[in-house]
Design a protein around this motif. Structure first.
Motif, mmCIF file in Angstrom:
data_model
loop_
_atom_site.group_PDB
_atom_site.id
_atom_site.type_symbol
_atom_site.label_atom_id
_atom_site.label_comp_id
_atom_site.label_asym_id
_atom_site.label_seq_id
_atom_site.Cartn_x
_atom_site.Cartn_y
_atom_site.Cartn_z
ATOM 1 N N GLY A 218 112.491 39.952 95.211
ATOM 2 C CA GLY A 218 111.816 41.011 95.954
ATOM 3 C C GLY A 218 110.620 41.586 95.228
ATOM 4 N N THR A 219 110.438 41.208 93.941
ATOM 5 C CA THR A 219 109.284 41.682 93.179
ATOM 6 C C THR A 219 107.993 41.105 93.773
ATOM 7 N N SER A 220 107.001 41.945 93.958
ATOM 8 C CA SER A 220 105.731 41.525 94.548
ATOM 9 C C SER A 220 104.719 41.206 93.448
ATOM 10 N N LEU A 221 103.966 40.131 93.643
ATOM 11 C CA LEU A 221 102.935 39.714 92.698
ATOM 12 C C LEU A 221 101.586 39.652 93.407
ATOM 13 N N SER A 222 100.575 40.250 92.782
ATOM 14 C CA SER A 222 99.200 40.157 93.251
ATOM 15 C C SER A 222 98.501 39.107 92.387
ATOM 16 N N ILE A 223 98.007 38.033 92.992
ATOM 17 C CA ILE A 223 97.510 36.869 92.258
ATOM 18 C C ILE A 223 96.054 36.616 92.648
ATOM 19 N N ARG A 224 95.227 36.321 91.641
ATOM 20 C CA ARG A 224 93.857 35.861 91.882
ATOM 21 C C ARG A 224 93.685 34.520 91.189
ATOM 22 N N LEU A 225 93.252 33.509 91.948
ATOM 23 C CA LEU A 225 92.987 32.180 91.411
ATOM 24 C C LEU A 225 91.497 31.913 91.452
ATOM 25 N N GLY A 226 90.977 31.226 90.416
ATOM 26 C CA GLY A 226 89.547 30.973 90.295
ATOM 27 C C GLY A 226 89.097 29.756 91.075
ATOM 28 N N ARG A 227 87.880 29.267 90.730
ATOM 29 C CA ARG A 227 87.266 28.148 91.452
ATOM 30 C C ARG A 227 88.083 26.873 91.251
ATOM 31 N N ARG A 228 88.195 26.102 92.335
ATOM 32 C CA ARG A 228 88.995 24.886 92.313
ATOM 33 C C ARG A 228 88.381 23.858 91.357
ATOM 34 N N SER A 229 89.237 23.222 90.573
ATOM 35 C CA SER A 229 88.798 22.183 89.642
ATOM 36 C C SER A 229 88.722 20.841 90.366
ATOM 37 N N PRO A 230 88.106 19.823 89.757
ATOM 38 C CA PRO A 230 88.016 18.514 90.418
ATOM 39 C C PRO A 230 89.372 17.911 90.772
ATOM 40 N N ASN A 231 90.411 18.247 90.043
ATOM 41 C CA ASN A 231 91.736 17.687 90.358
ATOM 42 C C ASN A 231 92.478 18.480 91.437
ATOM 43 N N GLY A 232 91.812 19.478 92.024
ATOM 44 C CA GLY A 232 92.378 20.167 93.180
ATOM 45 C C GLY A 232 93.160 21.421 92.892
ATOM 46 N N VAL A 233 93.310 21.850 91.643
ATOM 47 C CA VAL A 233 94.059 23.063 91.314
ATOM 48 C C VAL A 233 93.085 24.159 90.916
ATOM 49 N N ARG A 234 93.562 25.389 90.991
ATOM 50 C CA ARG A 234 92.743 26.551 90.651
ATOM 51 C C ARG A 234 93.305 27.227 89.401
ATOM 52 N N PRO A 235 92.460 27.680 88.501
ATOM 53 C CA PRO A 235 92.955 28.390 87.317
ATOM 54 C C PRO A 235 93.397 29.812 87.667
ATOM 55 N N ILE A 236 94.341 30.324 86.925
ATOM 56 C CA ILE A 236 94.818 31.692 87.122
ATOM 57 C C ILE A 236 93.806 32.654 86.506
ATOM 58 N N GLU A 237 93.300 33.570 87.316
ATOM 59 C CA GLU A 237 92.380 34.595 86.820
ATOM 60 C C GLU A 237 93.131 35.860 86.433
#
Length: 478
Positions: A167-186
């Protein structure tokens, strides 16, 4: 006279002509132009219908214009390409069939095609940790790489003391997508506990975590008030959580019958462990003190006390005497009481040696008191049954179970699950048949109470009195 004679002569001359005209009219009325050809085939009436149909068909063939020609129609115009896409987007279609939204317009000469679609520089997400879920799985589903998701999860669990509640809520921001399709955690922000805020952020190529503590007041909460029309609903109206209200009633039931020995003008008094954050959130804990001042009886005052690793209710009026009693074996209402009744299957009067609880199939059944399993297995009409010996000649039995999870000879603590509700044996439906025996004789379970025993003395009694004084100093709301 001459006029009358002329009228009579005219009537005599016209009579035959009128009669013939009437007969012809009757014959015309008798002609059946609407004939059902499925009825009376090959009869005179049927042949008349065939003739009528043939005459009408011939008449239509003669009078109808010739030749027959198709009706004129307008030309068909087709749309295709971009126009068809636009028509489809503006149409009403079910979203399950892939209908788009937004009313996309067809491209024109001013549209310049792009070789690569632009990507969002960052995305902000809000997620909630589910039951059985983990932080690293949640971050990976959000689009982070498995490596960074695992790293961030280890940092969060370490700062939160190894536990993040469902039930814990998380506010997440991910950065620009990399060539392999994943986004870094900001960044990641979450409330890891009542007194703890955590913030994960990126510093260069590494993730860092910071924590901010929230001031929390751990003063227990005291609630007092008048019983009124019902004790439980009076507790709930006063703001007592449902779990604490149920525990309060169970504690009082060790001393009095809360159904018949509580009056409207009695005053309830209870203290609940409570934590309240400076930001306004609160978290209720276990019940610490349960009391009721009765207008027509002695007051009941109990404190929860832990001695030798076991937590029990202690009688304040008895200066620390331990209170022991039978617990409710299942959370359900009583559907059949102890005494003589007509058996629902055998259909004759016989002694009902226990009480029945109308519980649902599969509900857990707990031990009513500490004891040892003397029997666990099939018991004829009782179905699957567990029997417990409690010492002092007292024993309890639990029948018609769907499943037994204890073994004969095992030591059982009060409140421990021993099986699940079922309908085995001679039973009309899921329920628990519960019996209490004293020296082998069945007695009414509703009248069973254990005698209090002295448990505290010396230094332990001094601690008990000090704790009582501390609790009584707490101000309460009413």
């Amino acid at each position: 006279m001459r006029a009358q004679w002329r009228n009579a002569e005219a009537t005599a001359v016209a009579g035959p002509h009128v009669a013939r005209f009437g007969r012809r009219r009757k014959k015309l009325r008798d002609i059946d132009l609407v004939v059902d050809l499925a009825e009376e085939p090959l009869s005179k009436r049927w042949w008349g219908g065939v003739a009528t149909l043939s005459f009408l068909c011939a008449l239509v063939a003669v009078l109808a214009p010739a030749p027959f020609e198709p009706l004129p129609a307008t030309g068909t115009s087709f749309v295709g390409g971009a126009e068809a896409d636009q028509f489809r987007e503006l149409a009403i279609e079910p979203t399950s069939a892939g209908s788009g939204t937004g009313g996309r317009m067809a491209a024109n000469s001013l549209v310049e095609p792009l070789a690569v679609a632009p990507d969002r520089p960052s995305i902000d997400l809000f997620a909630r940790l589910g039951s059985g879920d983990t932080v690293d799985q949640l971050l990976a589903r959000a689009g982070a790489s498995y490596v960074e998701a695992g790293q961030a999860a280890r940092m969060i669990m370490s700062a939160a003391g190894g536990k993040v509640s469902p039930g814990t809520s998380l506010s997440i921001r991910l950065g620009r997508r990399s060539p392999n399709g994943v986004r870094p955690i900001e960044r990641i922000a979450l409330r890891a506990g009542l007194d703890l805020n955590l913030f994960v952020s990126r510093s260069g190529d590494a993730l860092t975590i910071s924590a901010s503590r929230i001031a929390v007041d751990s003063t227990p909460l005291r609630v007092r008030g008048r019983v009124g029309d019902g004790l439980y609903w009076a507790l709930r109206a006063a703001g007592v959580p449902s779990a604490s209200a149920s525990e309060y009633l169970r504690a009082l039931a060790t001393q009095i019958d809360v159904g018949s020995e509580v009056a409207p003008n009695d005053q309830f008094d209870l203290i609940i462990a409570n934590r309240r954050a400076a930001t306004g959130e609160s978290q209720a804990g276990p019940l610490l003190y349960a009391a009721i001042d009765r207008a027509a009886g002695k007051p009941v005052r109990l404190i929860k006390w832990t001695l030798n690793g076991r937590t029990d209710w202690m009688d304040v009026n008895g200066a620390g005497r331990q209170v022991a009693t039978m617990a409710w074996p299942v959370a359900a209402r009583i559907t059949s009481s102890f005494g003589l009744r007509v058996h629902p299957i055998l259909r004759f009067a016989r002694m009902h040696r226990g009480i029945d609880f109308g519980a649902h199939y599969g509900q857990p059944i707990v031990a009513a008191a500490d004891g040892q399993v003397s029997r666990a297995g099939w018991a004829g009409g009782y179905g699957r049954q567990v029997r417990l010996a409690h010492g002092g000649g007292l024993a309890t039995s639990y029948s018609h179970m769907s499943r037994i999870i204890v073994e004969p000879g095992s030591i059982i603590r009060q409140g421990q699950v021993i099986g699940y509700v079922g309908s085995s044996g001679l039973s009309t439906g899921p329920h628990l048949h519960y019996e209490v025996h004293r020296n082998g004789v069945a007695i009414n379970p509703m009248g069973v109470k254990f005698a209090s025993q002295t448990a505290l003395g010396g230094a332990e009694l001094g601690k008990f009195k000090a704790r009582l004084a501390q609790l009584m100093a707490i101000g309460g709301r009413s």
